[in-house]
Design a protein around this motif. Structure first.
Motif, mmCIF file in Angstrom:
data_model
loop_
_atom_site.group_PDB
_atom_site.id
_atom_site.type_symbol
_atom_site.label_atom_id
_atom_site.label_comp_id
_atom_site.label_asym_id
_atom_site.label_seq_id
_atom_site.Cartn_x
_atom_site.Cartn_y
_atom_site.Cartn_z
ATOM 1 N N GLU A 164 0.860 -1.100 0.079
ATOM 2 C CA GLU A 164 -0.399 0.510 0.291
ATOM 3 C C GLU A 164 0.797 1.113 0.198
ATOM 4 O O GLU A 164 0.216 2.297 -0.074
ATOM 5 C CB GLU A 164 -0.849 0.037 0.894
ATOM 6 N N ASP A 165 2.433 0.914 0.490
ATOM 7 C CA ASP A 165 3.213 2.457 -0.030
ATOM 8 C C ASP A 165 3.572 2.806 -0.923
ATOM 9 O O ASP A 165 3.755 3.856 -1.107
ATOM 10 C CB ASP A 165 3.859 2.181 0.978
ATOM 11 N N ASP A 166 3.038 1.698 -1.679
ATOM 12 C CA ASP A 166 3.020 2.786 -3.492
ATOM 13 C C ASP A 166 2.227 3.806 -3.623
ATOM 14 O O ASP A 166 2.569 4.656 -4.592
ATOM 15 C CB ASP A 166 2.513 1.423 -4.542
ATOM 16 N N TYR A 167 1.494 4.007 -2.884
ATOM 17 C CA TYR A 167 -0.288 5.296 -2.877
ATOM 18 C C TYR A 167 0.728 5.930 -2.914
ATOM 19 O O TYR A 167 0.425 7.350 -3.396
ATOM 20 C CB TYR A 167 -1.457 4.262 -2.698
ATOM 21 N N PRO A 168 1.238 6.655 -1.760
ATOM 22 C CA PRO A 168 1.910 7.899 -0.763
ATOM 23 C C PRO A 168 2.995 7.972 -1.843
ATOM 24 O O PRO A 168 3.087 9.484 -1.888
ATOM 25 C CB PRO A 168 2.418 7.541 0.917
ATOM 26 N N VAL A 190 3.550 7.796 -4.973
ATOM 27 C CA VAL A 190 3.052 7.915 -6.168
ATOM 28 C C VAL A 190 2.292 9.341 -6.405
ATOM 29 O O VAL A 190 1.934 10.046 -7.099
ATOM 30 C CB VAL A 190 2.289 7.218 -7.036
ATOM 31 N N GLU A 191 1.689 9.844 -5.050
ATOM 32 C CA GLU A 191 1.183 11.151 -4.572
ATOM 33 C C GLU A 191 2.266 11.991 -5.210
ATOM 34 O O GLU A 191 2.075 13.385 -5.561
ATOM 35 C CB GLU A 191 0.646 10.736 -3.538
ATOM 36 N N GLY A 192 2.675 11.816 -4.680
ATOM 37 C CA GLY A 192 4.635 12.693 -4.559
ATOM 38 C C GLY A 192 5.075 12.692 -5.720
ATOM 39 O O GLY A 192 5.630 13.936 -6.425
ATOM 40 N N VAL A 193 4.977 11.602 -6.195
ATOM 41 C CA VAL A 193 5.500 11.539 -8.326
ATOM 42 C C VAL A 193 3.992 12.608 -8.794
ATOM 43 O O VAL A 193 4.342 12.911 -9.773
ATOM 44 C CB VAL A 193 4.974 10.174 -8.632
ATOM 45 N N LEU A 194 3.350 12.502 -8.590
ATOM 46 C CA LEU A 194 1.824 13.167 -9.294
ATOM 47 C C LEU A 194 2.246 15.179 -9.275
ATOM 48 O O LEU A 194 2.172 15.736 -9.734
ATOM 49 C CB LEU A 194 0.676 13.123 -9.054
ATOM 50 N N ARG A 195 2.222 15.319 -7.651
ATOM 51 C CA ARG A 195 2.396 16.288 -7.124
ATOM 52 C C ARG A 195 4.043 16.872 -7.782
ATOM 53 O O ARG A 195 3.726 18.143 -8.704
ATOM 54 C CB ARG A 195 2.634 16.381 -5.560
ATOM 55 N N GLU A 196 5.063 16.691 -8.377
ATOM 56 C CA GLU A 196 5.832 16.621 -8.809
ATOM 57 C C GLU A 196 5.566 17.078 -10.520
ATOM 58 O O GLU A 196 6.087 17.753 -11.188
ATOM 59 C CB GLU A 196 7.190 15.863 -8.649
ATOM 60 N N ALA A 197 4.609 16.211 -11.041
ATOM 61 C CA ALA A 197 3.981 16.197 -12.349
ATOM 62 C C ALA A 197 3.489 17.427 -12.637
ATOM 63 O O ALA A 197 2.942 17.706 -13.737
ATOM 64 C CB ALA A 197 3.903 15.149 -12.738
ATOM 65 N N GLY A 198 2.762 17.995 -11.688
ATOM 66 C CA GLY A 198 1.879 19.259 -11.409
ATOM 67 C C GLY A 198 0.404 18.568 -11.328
ATOM 68 O O GLY A 198 -0.544 19.353 -11.874
#
Length: 253
Positions: A14-18, A20-28
């Motif tokens: 489940e730690d994949d999800y937090p 990827v939140e950061g990855v999405l945030r970096e992508a705007g």
């Protein structure tokens, strides 16, 4: 900011999800992915245990708990085997029940695999599964109902999600690499208990083909419930360009 609620069985990847939140945030692209852990009777990749895992009462309790604590815009049942073991009609009824209960557009990982394949125009795939052969074969049947031919199946007889969640990068690469890719347009790696999101670029580079994984397609289809999915570097070919879902892509609402 949009919020996609993740119903996740037990504790594995489940730690994949937090992450990827950061990855999405970096992508705007700001989105919240709160995880609610649904209850597990017996942690076993056996059909009877999986039917219990994905039962309506367990999912309803998790959805109620999640939506009471966090207003959500969409919902994902982030479990592959706990959806496809119900069959094609049963998997649709499963998300339909959750959507009716919560009033939210809803999808599941098995349906997300089908939609991801359709969005990329894939009709022939190889499956590299952590499951025992009988469970993995049920996924093959499920894909066949969607017009997706499985050219080869690799199964690894890992009985529990807890064990799957311990596999590291090299083991995940080896699991995916172990299936015959002759004639396949992509490799599908089911099981949301498997960590894959940080290694998607490595997987596609190592295998030399499109790779779709359980947590990846769950994320993509959850985003698609809200509209256009952004292009996000590092998350595989599925996220290589923005995608606006066709009307038929929508899950139950």
């Amino acid at each position: 900011m949009s919020t996609i609620g993740i119903l996740y069985p037990g504790h594995s990847a489940e730690d994949d999800y937090p992450w990827v939140e950061g990855v999405l945030r970096e992508a705007g692209y700001a989105v919240r992915l709160p995880v609610a852990h649904t209850s597990v009777g017996e942690d076993a990749h056996r059909v009877d245990a999986l039917l219990d895992l994905g039962g309506a009462a367990r999912l309803a309790e998790g959805a109620d708990r999640l939506t009471r604590s966090t207003p959500c815009d969409a919902l994902v049942w982030a479990c592959t085997s706990g959806s496809f073991v119900f069959g094609w009609e049963g998997a649709h009824e499963q998300v339909g029940g959750l959507a009716a209960r919560t009033g939210l557009p809803t999808t599941s990982t098995s349906l997300a695999f089908v939609r991801a394949a359709h969005r990329l125009g894939l009709t022939r795939v190889a499956v590299a599964a952590s499951y025992p052969h009988d469970v993995a074969s049920a996924f093959v049947t499920f894909l066949g109902r969607a017009g997706i031919e499985v050219t080869a199946l690799g199964s690894h007889d890992i009985l529990t999600a807890a064990e799957v969640g311990t596999l590291g990068r090299e083991q995940v690469l080896a699991l995916a690499d172990g299936v015959d890719r002759t004639g396949a347009q992509a490799v599908l790696v089911p099981d949301t208990a498997l960590h894959t999101l940080p290694w998607l670029a490595d997987l596609e580079a190592h295998l030399g083909t499109v790779v779709l994984t359980a947590n990846q397609v769950s994320l993509h289809d959850g985003l698609a419930l809200l509209g256009e999915v952004p292009a996000v570097p590092g998350l595989g070919r599925l996220f290589a360009e923005p995608r606006r879902p066709a009307p038929t892509d929508g899950a139950a609402a």
